[in-house]
Design an enzyme around this catalytic site. Structure first.
Site, PDB file in Angstrom:
ATOM      1  CD  GLU A 131      -2.833  -1.286  -0.057  1.00 50.57           C
ATOM      2  OE1 GLU A 131      -2.921  -0.326  -0.834  1.00 50.57           O
ATOM      3  OE2 GLU A 131      -3.415  -2.371  -0.272  1.00 50.57           O
ATOM      4  CG  HIS A 140      -1.569  -3.907  -8.744  1.00 50.36           C
ATOM      5  ND1 HIS A 140      -2.929  -3.799  -8.846  1.00 50.36           N
ATOM      6  CD2 HIS A 140      -1.267  -3.727  -7.436  1.00 50.36           C
ATOM      7  CE1 HIS A 140      -3.419  -3.556  -7.638  1.00 50.36           C
ATOM      8  NE2 HIS A 140      -2.435  -3.498  -6.770  1.00 50.36           N
ATOM      9  CB  CYS A 141       4.842  -5.410  -9.998  1.00 47.71           C
ATOM     10  SG  CYS A 141       6.343  -6.064 -10.728  1.00 47.71           S
ATOM     11  CB  CYS A 168       8.995  -2.202  -8.125  1.00 48.69           C
ATOM     12  SG  CYS A 168       7.547  -2.843  -9.004  1.00 48.69           S
TER      13      CYS A 168
HETATM   14 ZN    ZN Z   1      -2.464  -2.842  -4.892  1.00 46.53          ZN
HETATM   15 ZN    ZN Z   2       7.793  -5.174  -9.097  1.00 49.64          ZN
END
Ligand code: ZN
Ligand code: ZN
Length: 178
Positions: A131, A140-141, A168
């Site tokens: 979060e 989202h990944c 990320c």
């Molecule tokens: Zn999420």
């Molecule tokens: Zn990621």
């Protein structure tokens, strides 16, 4: 984000905020503290759904964001929903400064299994990082082990790691802990 403030809301079975105040600085590389703030949850309870409206609770945190370097994570142990979904584990403002997470569905007990404190805290940690990752602008990944992967069940959460994948991390500009 230069620091994180954790706000426990309502009754918690375990001291999740205390645990996260120690573990989040290692993952997110910023100081983290717990703030006692009295926020009533009753107004956001739906007696039809027997759940609490996540977005409305998240909104209660907005007035607390005077300090622009500070990100706020509300921590609860009640069942959260948004109208279009059966439940949510948490919610965050994308590129904002407020997020919310609930441990309610992260307890093994919720699934009729014996409680497992350490597993519960690990799940809480992943949900908290996820979060807060949204507040830092991450979406989202696709990497199924990345903490930013979307989770719809505790099984999904258990597969993930508690850290950002290299992509990320790169997007956040922090060293990868992968
Ligand atoms: Zn999420
Ligand atoms: Zn990621």
């Amino acid at each position: 984000m230069q620091n994180i403030v954790l706000i426990p809301m309502g009754v918690m079975k375990l001291d999740v905020a205390g645990f996260l105040s120690l573990s989040l600085p290692e993952i997110l590389r910023v100081p983290c503290r717990v703030l006692a703030e009295e926020i009533r949850l009753e107004p956001f309870y739906s007696s039809d759904r027997k759940q609490y409206h996540s977005t409305e609770i998240l909104r209660q945190l907005l007035p607390l964001t005077a300090d622009k370097k500070q990100h706020i994570l509300g921590i609860l142990d009640v069942d959260l929903y948004i109208p279009i979904l059966t439940f949510v584990f948490g919610e965050a403002q994308l590129s904002g400064r407020c997020a919310l997470m609930s441990g309610h569905r992260l307890h093994q007990e919720f699934y009729g299994l014996p409680e497992d404190e350490s597993r519960y805290l690990q799940r809480c940690e992943k949900e908290a990082v996820h979060e807060l990752g949204h507040t830092l602008g991450l979406k989202h990944c696709d990497n199924f082990e990345c903490v930013m992967r979307y989770s719809n069940s505790v099984a999904d959460i258990d597969i993930k790691r508690n850290v950002f994948c290299p992509l990320c991390s790169q997007e956040l500009g922090i060293p990868s802990l992968w």
